[in-house]
Design an enzyme around this catalytic site. Structure first.
Site, PDB file in Angstrom:
ATOM      1  N   GLY A 168       0.818  -1.202   0.000  1.00 19.02           N
ATOM      2  CA  GLY A 168       0.000   0.000   0.000  1.00 19.02           C
ATOM      3  C   GLY A 168       0.852   1.252   0.000  1.00 19.02           C
ATOM      4  O   GLY A 168       2.071   1.203   0.189  1.00 19.02           O
ATOM      5  N   GLY A 196       0.741   5.718   1.042  1.00 20.97           N
ATOM      6  CA  GLY A 196       0.059   6.753   1.797  1.00 20.97           C
ATOM      7  C   GLY A 196       0.797   8.062   1.704  1.00 20.97           C
ATOM      8  O   GLY A 196       1.692   8.238   0.868  1.00 20.97           O
ATOM      9  N   GLY A 208       4.692   7.623   2.277  1.00 19.22           N
ATOM     10  CA  GLY A 208       5.485   6.733   1.447  1.00 19.22           C
ATOM     11  C   GLY A 208       4.732   5.467   1.112  1.00 19.22           C
ATOM     12  O   GLY A 208       3.501   5.460   1.094  1.00 19.22           O
ATOM     13  N   VAL A 226       4.514   0.977   1.477  1.00 14.10           N
ATOM     14  CA  VAL A 226       4.811  -0.168   2.340  1.00 14.10           C
ATOM     15  C   VAL A 226       4.864  -1.426   1.481  1.00 14.10           C
ATOM     16  O   VAL A 226       3.999  -1.655   0.625  1.00 14.10           O
ATOM     17  CB  VAL A 226       3.744  -0.337   3.446  1.00 14.10           C
ATOM     18  CG1 VAL A 226       4.141  -1.463   4.395  1.00 14.10           C
ATOM     19  CG2 VAL A 226       3.565   0.963   4.222  1.00 14.10           C
ATOM     20  N   ASP A 247      -0.642  10.389  16.399  1.00 13.36           N
ATOM     21  CA  ASP A 247      -1.567  10.105  15.284  1.00 13.36           C
ATOM     22  C   ASP A 247      -2.296   8.786  15.548  1.00 13.36           C
ATOM     23  O   ASP A 247      -2.418   7.940  14.669  1.00 13.36           O
ATOM     24  CB  ASP A 247      -0.814  10.041  13.963  1.00 13.36           C
ATOM     25  CG  ASP A 247      -1.750  10.076  12.752  1.00 13.36           C
ATOM     26  OD1 ASP A 247      -2.907  10.537  12.903  1.00 13.36           O
ATOM     27  OD2 ASP A 247      -1.337   9.633  11.664  1.00 13.36           O
TER      28      ASP A 247
END
Length: 469
Positions: free
Chosen positions: A30, A32, A35, A37, A147
């Site tokens: 994935g 985001g 960056g 993954v 977060d």
């Protein structure tokens, strides 16, 4: 070609390459805002890891690289079962920052909440306690998440336990905040996720561990009700609500489903003033653990664990429940199998065993639940109560002791095994414990008679699975 397509193509092009001579990229998982993954093979260790490659612009800032290294050094020191393990970090050949972490197979808390339905108080407590313990471990090491959100909580099936929690991305938000502060402050951007953002975070205030407690409170609200406390059409208006509006009561959205103690805790965690929130994640954990009374086999497990542990002076502590509570919770839970009409010999919901077999299963559990609690109390007090295990007034049999009530079969199976082991450990000190075990053996033999060829099934595997064969 859009930037998104270009980024995706670039990520796919990395499959099969080796990063820093250590990690062979196997699969793109994935992408985001920070960056991408990947699943990667750590060549020296011959194990799979999750490899995060940050966007190239972070590497161009030497201060950002130094900050990342400091944050990861601190984060890697957090050692707790409910935090993800950091294996390695550094810079790849092209200068991009990478982070190698534990590879997990499971799903996020976001997915568990995606239906928009209340989670149920027992599951909420089970998951919430683990999140709280992970936060407590991080805060003890001086790490604030910044977060915290359902996307950063993984739920796994591990060690025979459903919903085993792993909290992700400690240290990442702090790094992104510092790395981006100069270019983003002028644009009014704030690092974090607005839905779960604390008031002080929304206003650019000073942050400490209590900002995580606020975000945790938003998550608990969502788990309790199926929705978040604040929603708005724009990011700015949502942040204004976090700063100015009082949160609604969870029970307004899930009437009758949120215990008072959990509601009180959530509202306290959502206080605008950080000083009015619980002082620590450990305090939240204690409040959650005391918010609901365990029922059925779960209650028995609690009694046995509290009754058999040693105190500092070497004596056994007095358990938290007495025999009357033990008998009641073993045989009087509303809404269970005993209240559901079934055809004689027909499988119950989910293709489970017929009622006659399940009755024996719950009978054995009932003997151990109530008897185990009494035995623990006996050892704690040094007494030897008369062995009179509970019986079904209608059937007059120990085997039917718990047939008037039930709890989750998997939970019963695990607790039965734990209670057996606990009772066996104290059998040498208590005649009553030995008597309870003898009664359980009698129920066990009766169980075998309806499940021939499966001796000791109740001890060796899931009770319901053993009966379904």
């Amino acid at each position: 070609m859009s930037d998104e397509q270009s980024g995706s193509d670039a990520d796919q092009g990395l499959i099969g390459t080796v990063v820093s001579g250590r990690y062979e990229i196997v699969k793109h998982l994935g992408s985001g805002g920070m960056g991408s993954v990947f699943m990667a093979k750590q060549l020296a260790m011959d194990r799979m890891v999750a490899l995060k490659l940050l966007h190239a612009h972070y590497a161009s800032n030497k201060q950002a690289v130094a900050r990342f290294n400091r944050e990861m050094q601190v984060t890697a020191k957090i050692e707790h079962p409910n935090t993800i393990r950091v294996y390695d970090f550094g810079q790849a050949e092209d200068g991009r920052i990478y982070l190698a972490i534990e590879y997990l197979e499971g799903h996020t808390l976001s997915k568990a909440l995606s239906a928009g339905e209340p989670m149920g108080s027992e599951r909420l407590v089970h998951i919430g306690v683990q999140i709280g313990k992970a936060l407590s471990a991080a805060h003890s090491d001086g790490v604030v998440h910044r977060d915290l959100k359902p996307d950063n909580v993984m739920l796994l099936d591990r060690y025979g336990e459903r919903d085993f929690v792993k909290v992700l991305d400690f240290g990442i938000a702090r790094f992104m905040d510092d790395a981006s502060r100069t270019q983003l402050t002028a644009e009014g951007a704030v690092v974090g996720t607005p839905i779960y953002m604390s008031p002080e975070q929304a206003t650019g205030g000073v942050l400490d561990h209590r900002t995580d407690i606020y975000s945790f409170g938003v998550m608990l609200f969502e788990m309790a009700t199926g929705r978040v406390p604040f929603d708005a059409p724009t990011t700015i208006s949502l942040m204004v609500k976090h700063v100015q509006e009082e949160p609604p009561r969870p029970s307004d959205f899930a009437p009758g489903l949120v215990p008072d103690a959990i509601e009180t805790l959530i509202l306290q965690m959502l206080a605008k003033n950080p000083a009015a929130r619980p002082g620590s994640a450990a305090e939240v954990v204690r409040a959650l653990e005391g918010a609901i009374e365990p029922t059925g086999a779960l209650a028995a497990e609690t009694w046995i664990q509290s009754g058999l542990g040693d105190t500092q002076d070497g004596t056994a502590p007095v358990p938290v429940a007495d025999t009357r509570t033990a008998t009641a919770t073993a045989s009087s839970r509303p809404g269970d199998l005993a209240t559901r009409p079934e055809r004689p010999g027909a499988p119950s919901e989910g293709g489970r065993a017929p009622r006659s077999r399940r009755g024996l299963l719950f009978g054995l559990a009932g003997v151990l639940v109530a008897g185990g609690a009494v035995a623990a109390i006996a050892v704690a007090s040094g007494g030897q109560p008369t062995p009179t295990p509970p019986t079904d007034p209608d059937a007059g049999s120990v085997v039917g002791a718990a047939d008037a009530g039930s709890t989750d079969p998997g939970e019963i199976g695990r607790s039965v095994q734990q209670l057996r082991r606990s009772l066996e450990q104290i059998a040498g000190k208590s005649d009553y414990a030995r008597a309870v075990l003898e009664q359980a053996d009698e129920a066990d033999r009766a169980l075998i008679s309806v499940a021939p060829g499966r001796p000791r099934a109740i001890r060796e595997e899931s009770p319901v699975d053993a009966l379904d064969g």
